[in-house]
Design an enzyme around this catalytic site. Structure first.
Site, PDB file in Angstrom:
ATOM      1  N   GLY A  92       0.822  -1.211   0.000  1.00 22.40           N
ATOM      2  CA  GLY A  92       0.000   0.000   0.000  1.00 22.40           C
ATOM      3  C   GLY A  92       0.854   1.259   0.000  1.00 22.40           C
ATOM      4  O   GLY A  92       0.511   2.262  -0.636  1.00 22.40           O
ATOM      5  N   LYS A 100      -7.748 -15.195  -1.942  1.00 23.61           N
ATOM      6  CA  LYS A 100      -8.000 -14.080  -2.864  1.00 23.61           C
ATOM      7  C   LYS A 100      -9.126 -14.457  -3.839  1.00 23.61           C
ATOM      8  O   LYS A 100      -9.952 -13.617  -4.211  1.00 23.61           O
ATOM      9  CB  LYS A 100      -6.715 -13.717  -3.619  1.00 23.61           C
ATOM     10  CG  LYS A 100      -5.610 -13.123  -2.718  1.00 23.61           C
ATOM     11  CD  LYS A 100      -4.334 -12.850  -3.490  1.00 23.61           C
ATOM     12  CE  LYS A 100      -3.137 -12.515  -2.609  1.00 23.61           C
ATOM     13  NZ  LYS A 100      -3.164 -11.229  -1.947  1.00 23.61           N
TER      14      LYS A 100
HETATM   15  N1  NAP Z   1       4.524 -10.128  -4.518  1.00 27.59           N
HETATM   16  C1  NAP Z   1       5.203 -10.280  -3.398  1.00 27.59           C
HETATM   17  O1  NAP Z   1       6.392 -10.603  -3.397  1.00 27.59           O
HETATM   18  C2  NAP Z   1       4.477 -10.030  -2.103  1.00 27.59           C
HETATM   19  C3  NAP Z   1       5.176  -9.920  -0.899  1.00 27.59           C
HETATM   20  C4  NAP Z   1       4.456  -9.647   0.264  1.00 27.59           C
HETATM   21  C5  NAP Z   1       3.079  -9.470   0.209  1.00 27.59           C
HETATM   22  N2  NAP Z   1       2.439  -9.598  -0.989  1.00 27.59           N
HETATM   23  C6  NAP Z   1       0.979  -9.408  -1.132  1.00 27.59           C
HETATM   24  O2  NAP Z   1       0.712  -8.053  -0.878  1.00 27.59           O
HETATM   25  C7  NAP Z   1      -0.505  -7.942  -0.150  1.00 27.59           C
HETATM   26  C8  NAP Z   1      -0.329  -6.818   0.864  1.00 27.59           C
HETATM   27  O3  NAP Z   1       0.594  -7.289   1.834  1.00 27.59           O
HETATM   28  P1  NAP Z   1       1.710  -6.395   2.523  1.00 27.59           P
HETATM   29  O4  NAP Z   1       2.636  -7.376   3.145  1.00 27.59           O
HETATM   30  O5  NAP Z   1       2.200  -5.372   1.598  1.00 27.59           O
HETATM   31  O6  NAP Z   1       0.829  -5.705   3.662  1.00 27.59           O
HETATM   32  P2  NAP Z   1       1.340  -5.166   5.076  1.00 27.59           P
HETATM   33  O7  NAP Z   1       2.654  -4.480   4.912  1.00 27.59           O
HETATM   34  O8  NAP Z   1       1.233  -6.263   6.074  1.00 27.59           O
HETATM   35  O9  NAP Z   1       0.243  -4.064   5.388  1.00 27.59           O
HETATM   36  C9  NAP Z   1      -1.108  -4.401   5.585  1.00 27.59           C
HETATM   37  C10 NAP Z   1      -1.945  -3.146   5.537  1.00 27.59           C
HETATM   38  O10 NAP Z   1      -3.317  -3.519   5.663  1.00 27.59           O
HETATM   39  C11 NAP Z   1      -3.907  -2.747   6.701  1.00 27.59           C
HETATM   40  N3  NAP Z   1      -4.974  -3.543   7.318  1.00 27.59           N
HETATM   41  C12 NAP Z   1      -4.887  -4.813   7.755  1.00 27.59           C
HETATM   42  N4  NAP Z   1      -6.078  -5.228   8.227  1.00 27.59           N
HETATM   43  C13 NAP Z   1      -6.930  -4.177   8.083  1.00 27.59           C
HETATM   44  C14 NAP Z   1      -8.303  -3.968   8.412  1.00 27.59           C
HETATM   45  N5  NAP Z   1      -9.056  -4.928   8.953  1.00 27.59           N
HETATM   46  N6  NAP Z   1      -8.860  -2.773   8.136  1.00 27.59           N
HETATM   47  C15 NAP Z   1      -8.106  -1.783   7.579  1.00 27.59           C
HETATM   48  N7  NAP Z   1      -6.797  -1.919   7.251  1.00 27.59           N
HETATM   49  C16 NAP Z   1      -6.225  -3.107   7.505  1.00 27.59           C
HETATM   50  C17 NAP Z   1      -2.763  -2.443   7.653  1.00 27.59           C
HETATM   51  O11 NAP Z   1      -3.095  -1.309   8.410  1.00 27.59           O
HETATM   52  P3  NAP Z   1      -2.714  -1.100   9.955  1.00 27.59           P
HETATM   53  O12 NAP Z   1      -1.800   0.084   9.940  1.00 27.59           O
HETATM   54  O13 NAP Z   1      -4.043  -0.828  10.580  1.00 27.59           O
HETATM   55  O14 NAP Z   1      -2.096  -2.361  10.460  1.00 27.59           O
HETATM   56  C18 NAP Z   1      -1.634  -2.172   6.664  1.00 27.59           C
HETATM   57  O15 NAP Z   1      -1.731  -0.862   6.161  1.00 27.59           O
HETATM   58  C19 NAP Z   1      -0.759  -9.308   0.511  1.00 27.59           C
HETATM   59  O16 NAP Z   1      -2.088  -9.681   0.349  1.00 27.59           O
HETATM   60  C20 NAP Z   1       0.187 -10.261  -0.172  1.00 27.59           C
HETATM   61  O17 NAP Z   1      -0.499 -11.239  -0.900  1.00 27.59           O
HETATM   62  C21 NAP Z   1       3.113  -9.866  -2.129  1.00 27.59           C
END
Ligand code: NAP
Length: 333
Positions: free
Chosen positions: A16, A126
């Site tokens: 994000g 997903k």
């Molecule tokens: N392609 C790749 O190599 C790779 C690597 C990692 C992840 N991903 C994908 O990327 C996606 C995002 O993951 P990420 O690791 O980037 O995320 P992350 O850094 O863990 O951040 C999660 C975000 O979601 C928010 N959030 C979580 N639960 C929520 C809720 N109930 N209501 C509102 N906000 C909420 C969190 O806000 P708060 O500040 O409130 O906690 C935070 O801003 C995942 O689904 C994963 O599949 C891909």
């Protein structure tokens, strides 16, 4: 040009955060708001968003549907970048988006290309959202990005890139190391997303964005050439990946709240899909019906793995998830 009103869920997270940067870099196209849960509303990261000109909308996704609908008033595009464990929170959001008349719902994909149906638990979670979107007849775009450069490198024997490594002593080569896999710099997800959500060609489509297609043997060789170091290799055969995956999934059935096993099981799935099955390739993405963002936006040059690694050697890398100890969760053999 009329600005699109974009609401971003997950603006304080890794994916994000990249998307937020991509949107804010194009103020003529986007008016940006962030959707934040009540328990996080006072976090310093949320206050930082406000200082950057982002409007905050606070809502509890587990609360009443009408409140979630209300939080989406006037929004053209809703982008979800929720953490891996929170995928199903998007079910309410999709229903609310339909009621609120959102013109494009971008569910939380942002992962490697893989088919639904038993290959990756994360992909199957997903898929529940994608199927609901289609049942609702909700306009959508699914965006996958391959695997981040930031988590695709082995560590060096000198230890000089350990500062940016999520897991140390990462010297595994999976299933011979010959399977090509798509890679993207985390920082380039945002610029890709900003282009994709402005583009009428991507409405109701799956899109894949990536910078490189490299196998593990090529990554190790490139890093040895650029660093002048020899990286030790630990070969993990395909059978061992399949066994580990089955074992951790069986453990999860009896210990569903075991965070370490859950994380390791997610990683097993990635290794199985990327390196045993070979899902994360442009050819398989095309077969599944994805549009290729490189072909759609030839003027955009994403950072190559080579350029990324040069930055790492210069000490300019940034470790993702600085507050999390993922190494403690990852139960490698
Ligand atoms: N392609 C790749 O190599 C790779 C690597 C990692 C992840 N991903 C994908 O990327 C996606 C995002 O993951 P990420 O690791 O980037 O995320 P992350 O850094 O863990 O951040 C999660 C975000 O979601 C928010 N959030 C979580 N639960 C929520 C809720 N109930 N209501 C509102 N906000 C909420 C969190 O806000 P708060 O500040 O409130 O906690 C935070 O801003 C995942 O689904 C994963 O599949 C891909």
């Amino acid at each position: 040009m009329v600005k699109q009103h974009v609401l971003l869920l997950g603006a304080t997270g890794e994916t994000g955060g990249s998307i937020l940067n991509g949107l804010l870099a194009d103020p003529e196209s986007f008016d940006v708001a962030a959707l934040v849960r009540p328990t996080s509303a006072k976090k310093s990261q949320v206050q930082d968003l406000v200082r950057r000109g982002v409007t905050i909308r606070v809502v509890d996704l587990d609360g009443a549907l009408e409140d979630v609908v209300g939080s989406l008033a006037g929004i053209d595009v809703l982008i979800n970048a929720i953490g891996a464990g929170g995928q199903l929170a998007q079910l309410t959001l999709a229903m609310a988006a339909k009621q609120a008349g959102v013109k494009r719902f971008v569910p939380c994909a942002f992962a490697t290309v893989a088919p639904p149906g038993g290959v990756m638990q994360l992909r199957d979670a997903k898929e529940e959202i994608y199927q609901l979107i289609r049942r609702l007849y909700l306009p959508y775009t699914v965006i996958d990005v391959g695997y981040w450069h930031q988590i695709s490198f082995p560590t060096l024997p000198s230890g000089r890139i350990d500062y940016a490594a999520v897991v140390l002593n990462m010297i595994e080569i999976h299933a011979e190391g010959t399977m090509p896999t798509m890679l993207t710099d985390l920082r380039d997800i945002g610029p890709f997303v900003a282009r994709i959500i402005k583009d009428p060609r991507t409405l109701n489509k799956f899109v894949v964005a990536y910078a490189d297609v490299l196998c593990e043997n090529e990554i190790f060789a490139l890093m040895e050439e650029m660093s002048g170091e020899v990286i030790q290799r630990k070969y993990v055969p395909a059978d061992a990946i399949i066994d580990s995956r089955a074992r951790h999934m069986a453990t999860l059935k009896v210990e569903p709240d075991n965070g370490a096993v859950r994380f390791t099981s997610i990683m097993d799935d990635y290794m199985y899909s990327k390196y045993v099955r070979g899902d994360n390739t442009p050819a398989y993405a095309a077969y599944l019906g994805y549009l290729d963002a490189r072909a759609l936006y030839p003027e955009f040059r994403p950072r190559s793995f080579r350029d990324f690694f040069a930055e790492l050697l210069e000490g300019k890398g940034v470790k993702p998830y600085p507050a999390l100890d993922l190494a403690a969760l990852y139960q490698r053999e």
